[in-house]
Each structure stands twice: as C-alpha cells, then as structure tokens.
Scaffold this active site. Structure first.
Site, PDB file in Angstrom:
ATOM      1  N   HIS A 102       0.830  -1.203   0.000  1.00 11.96           N
ATOM      2  CA  HIS A 102       0.000   0.000   0.000  1.00 11.96           C
ATOM      3  C   HIS A 102       0.863   1.250   0.000  1.00 11.96           C
ATOM      4  O   HIS A 102       2.055   1.202   0.320  1.00 11.96           O
ATOM      5  CB  HIS A 102      -0.910   0.033   1.236  1.00 11.96           C
ATOM      6  CG  HIS A 102      -0.152   0.183   2.528  1.00 11.96           C
ATOM      7  ND1 HIS A 102       0.577  -0.853   3.082  1.00 11.96           N
ATOM      8  CD2 HIS A 102       0.010   1.240   3.350  1.00 11.96           C
ATOM      9  CE1 HIS A 102       1.146  -0.442   4.205  1.00 11.96           C
ATOM     10  NE2 HIS A 102       0.829   0.838   4.387  1.00 11.96           N
ATOM     11  N   ASP A 104       0.512   5.068   1.969  1.00 11.41           N
ATOM     12  CA  ASP A 104      -0.209   5.497   3.173  1.00 11.41           C
ATOM     13  C   ASP A 104      -1.331   6.487   2.846  1.00 11.41           C
ATOM     14  O   ASP A 104      -1.169   7.372   1.995  1.00 11.41           O
ATOM     15  CB  ASP A 104       0.757   6.160   4.165  1.00 11.41           C
ATOM     16  CG  ASP A 104       1.708   5.145   4.785  1.00 11.41           C
ATOM     17  OD1 ASP A 104       1.321   3.969   4.936  1.00 11.41           O
ATOM     18  OD2 ASP A 104       2.848   5.541   5.118  1.00 11.41           O
ATOM     19  N   HIS A 262       4.694   0.180   0.129  1.00 12.08           N
ATOM     20  CA  HIS A 262       5.492  -0.597   1.080  1.00 12.08           C
ATOM     21  C   HIS A 262       4.637  -1.721   1.673  1.00 12.08           C
ATOM     22  O   HIS A 262       3.408  -1.707   1.579  1.00 12.08           O
ATOM     23  CB  HIS A 262       6.107   0.285   2.174  1.00 12.08           C
ATOM     24  CG  HIS A 262       5.118   1.095   2.936  1.00 12.08           C
ATOM     25  ND1 HIS A 262       4.568   2.257   2.444  1.00 12.08           N
ATOM     26  CD2 HIS A 262       4.560   0.912   4.163  1.00 12.08           C
ATOM     27  CE1 HIS A 262       3.717   2.747   3.329  1.00 12.08           C
ATOM     28  NE2 HIS A 262       3.691   1.948   4.383  1.00 12.08           N
ATOM     29  N   ARG A 277       5.835   5.653  14.154  1.00  6.45           N
ATOM     30  CA  ARG A 277       5.698   6.244  12.808  1.00  6.45           C
ATOM     31  C   ARG A 277       5.174   7.676  12.888  1.00  6.45           C
ATOM     32  O   ARG A 277       4.175   7.935  13.569  1.00  6.45           O
ATOM     33  CB  ARG A 277       4.741   5.418  11.948  1.00  6.45           C
ATOM     34  CG  ARG A 277       4.672   5.931  10.516  1.00  6.45           C
ATOM     35  CD  ARG A 277       3.741   5.106   9.654  1.00  6.45           C
ATOM     36  NE  ARG A 277       2.517   5.849   9.364  1.00  6.45           N
ATOM     37  CZ  ARG A 277       1.515   5.388   8.635  1.00  6.45           C
ATOM     38  NH1 ARG A 277       1.581   4.175   8.118  1.00  6.45           N
ATOM     39  NH2 ARG A 277       0.431   6.110   8.422  1.00  6.45           N
TER      40      ARG A 277
HETATM   41  C1  SIN Z   1       3.307   0.949   7.787  1.00  8.03           C
HETATM   42  O1  SIN Z   1       2.657   0.539   6.841  1.00  8.03           O
HETATM   43  O2  SIN Z   1       3.387   2.128   8.072  1.00  8.03           O
HETATM   44  C2  SIN Z   1       4.074  -0.051   8.648  1.00  8.03           C
HETATM   45  C3  SIN Z   1       5.396  -0.377   8.051  1.00  8.03           C
HETATM   46  C4  SIN Z   1       6.178  -1.303   8.927  1.00  8.03           C
HETATM   47  O3  SIN Z   1       5.774  -1.560  10.066  1.00  8.03           O
HETATM   48  O4  SIN Z   1       7.232  -1.771   8.494  1.00  8.03           O
END
Ligand code: SIN
Length: 286
Positions: A102, A104, A262, A277
């Site tokens: 996806h 974000d 990602h 994050r």
């Molecule tokens: C996310 O999608 O922000 C999580 C990425 C991760 O935990 O590596």
C-alpha cells in the site's frame, strides 16, 4: 549525484539508499537538510542506522519536510498524537499493521508526502519492510496501457482497513491488543485521485493505485475495475521494482509516499516488534 555532507549507499537497483553521516537527534543545518532531501527524491526511500530518537526529535526531523499528520483511525501516543506506535506484541498471532502492499492514507484528499518509521524493538529475524518504486512500475507499462491509465481516475477509501469487517476489525476479533484502532463508518467516504500522478517535486509520473485503499475506477463498476486493478497491483510490485529493509533497533526508514508502496512482512510470530511512525502531510495528487 554528488553529496558532500552525507554518504549515500544504494541498497538495490530499483530504490532505497542507506544514509550515513547524519545524527537525527540534532537539527540539520540547511546544507545537510538539502542533501537528505535530495537523497529522498533520488532514492525514494532512505534508511538511517543507530539513531536514538526521543519522540520530540523524531517529530522535529519529520517536520523539516512538512506539517505532521494525526491519523484519523490509529491512535497516537498520549502526549504525541502525531506518533503512531506501530506495534505487534509477541503473543499476537494475527495480522499486522501495514501487512499488505500500500501507499499510506490515499483515502485522504491530500495523501501523505511520506512517513518516518523508527525501530525501537525488532524481532531477532523477520519483520523486514519491502518497498516498491512506482515510477518504474509506470514506466514499464506499454504505451497503450499508459495512455489508458493517464486518462483514468480512481476512487479510494479506508473501509478495507478501518471499516466494519476490515483488516483492523478482523485483527481485533482475533484478540489482537497490539494497536488501538478506531473502526468507523466514515471509512466509507471516498476520494478521487488520478491513477497516474505526477510527482510535485521531480515531475516524474508514478502509478498511484494500491490494493488497500483503491476501490474502483471512476465511471467503472467494481466488477469492471477489478481485473485491471488486479493486474496493476501485481505489476506494481514486481521484484525488480523493490528493495527490502532489514531492521535493527535504532534504524529509521523515510519513504516518499508519492512514488512508492510498502509492505510490512508478518513473519516473526512469537516476537514483539515496536516502531514509531510519524507521517508528513502531502498535497493533492495531479
Ligand atoms: C506501515 O505501513 O506504516 C508499517 C510499516 C512497517 O511496520 O514496516
């Protein structure tokens, strides 16, 4: 590209570079900031090692790139609502946050510029994050399909993640207490984005649909949209468009959300993984 203040070591042919010579606990001077910014635009996702960041330092670094987002569904830290604790506990046997390809928050009118993810605790193995270059995904398409996609708009919403029956609700039903996520009906609200967006800083075209938030093409039914979307989701993450990051405590990944996808791998059952994050607000895709 020449860099004089930082060292930039690419980690794969498609995207990703490790940056050395930067201490993220201190404010970057303008020259160092300009080089880190250029490295992000050149490599799409950049990695830093051995950082020890307080929540304030984490936010201060991200804020150099833009205003910080407060996620509407994933609850932030009590004193730092802009920081989402991305956590999976050792006894949590279910899915994980971000465990599907996806970009974000593409359910926003103005999806994120990028996110800065900081590792506090990582499993002894597993828990890597994969990234995919969406410029390459677009450029590798035939001229015919590029022309078709260039004229298309897609509808996105958050229902598959944050609606009743969505991924977060399923994790909660399996007993997961790893993250505090609000399940709400407003996740059905839909926004429109071009299927191919032009990056506001590089001027390059990138494919901009993803399996988690894209629902269908505007003017097409879901049934009509699905075969082409399925092709694009698979194509967008071909191995030659990707890199993979192995985390250590103190590692930081900063991805440009406008031209990447990602995927957080969920292959470390029985171990905890704890990250923080911060997400930087972006602009309306064109
Ligand atoms: C996310 O999608 O922000 C999580 C990425 C991760 O935990 O590596």
């Amino acid at each position: 590209m020449d860099y004089s203040r930082i060292e930039v070591r690419p980690v794969a042919g498609a995207l990703g570079a490790e940056i050395a010579g930067v201490d993220l606990t201190r404010p970057l001077d303008d020259h160092a900031f300009a080089e880190v910014h250029r490295a992000l635009l050149d490599h799409l996702v950049i990695f830093f090692r051995d950082q020890t960041l307080t929540p304030e330092q984490h936010k201060d670094f991200a804020r150099r790139f833009g205003a910080l987002d407060v996620h509407p569904y994933a609850k932030g830290l009590p004193d730092h609502p802009e920081i989402i604790p991305v956590t999976k506990e050792a006894d949590d046997r279910g899915g994980n946050f971000g465990g599907t390809w996806h970009s974000d928050v593409t359910f926003y009118e103005k999806p994120a510029l990028g996110s800065v993810l900081y590792a506090l605790e990582v499993p002894p193995y597993g828990g890597d994050t994969l990234f995919a270059n969406q410029y390459l995904a677009y450029e590798a398409l035939s001229d015919g399909l590029k022309q078709t996609l260039d004229g298309l708009t897609a509808l996105h919403n958050a229902a598959r993640s944050y609606g009743a029956g969505g991924r977060a609700a399923q994790r909660q039903a399996q007993g997961s207490k790893s993250m505090a996520i609000d399940i709400r009906e407003d996740s059905e609200q839909t926004v429109e984005h071009p299927v191919v967006r032009t990056h506001p800083e590089t001027g390059r075209k990138a494919l901009f649909v993803n399996h988690v938030f894209t629902r269908r093409f505007k003017g097409w039914t879901e049934e009509e949209s699905q075969p082409l979307l399925d092709f694009l989701y698979k194509h967008a993450v071909r191995p030659e468009f990707t890199c993979r990051f192995r985390w250590k405590p103190g590692s930081v990944a900063f991805w440009d959300n406008r031209c990447t996808q990602h995927y957080a791998l969920n292959d470390y059952h029985g171990f905890a993984r704890r990250m923080h994050r911060v997400t930087i607000c972006g602009d309306r895709p064109v």
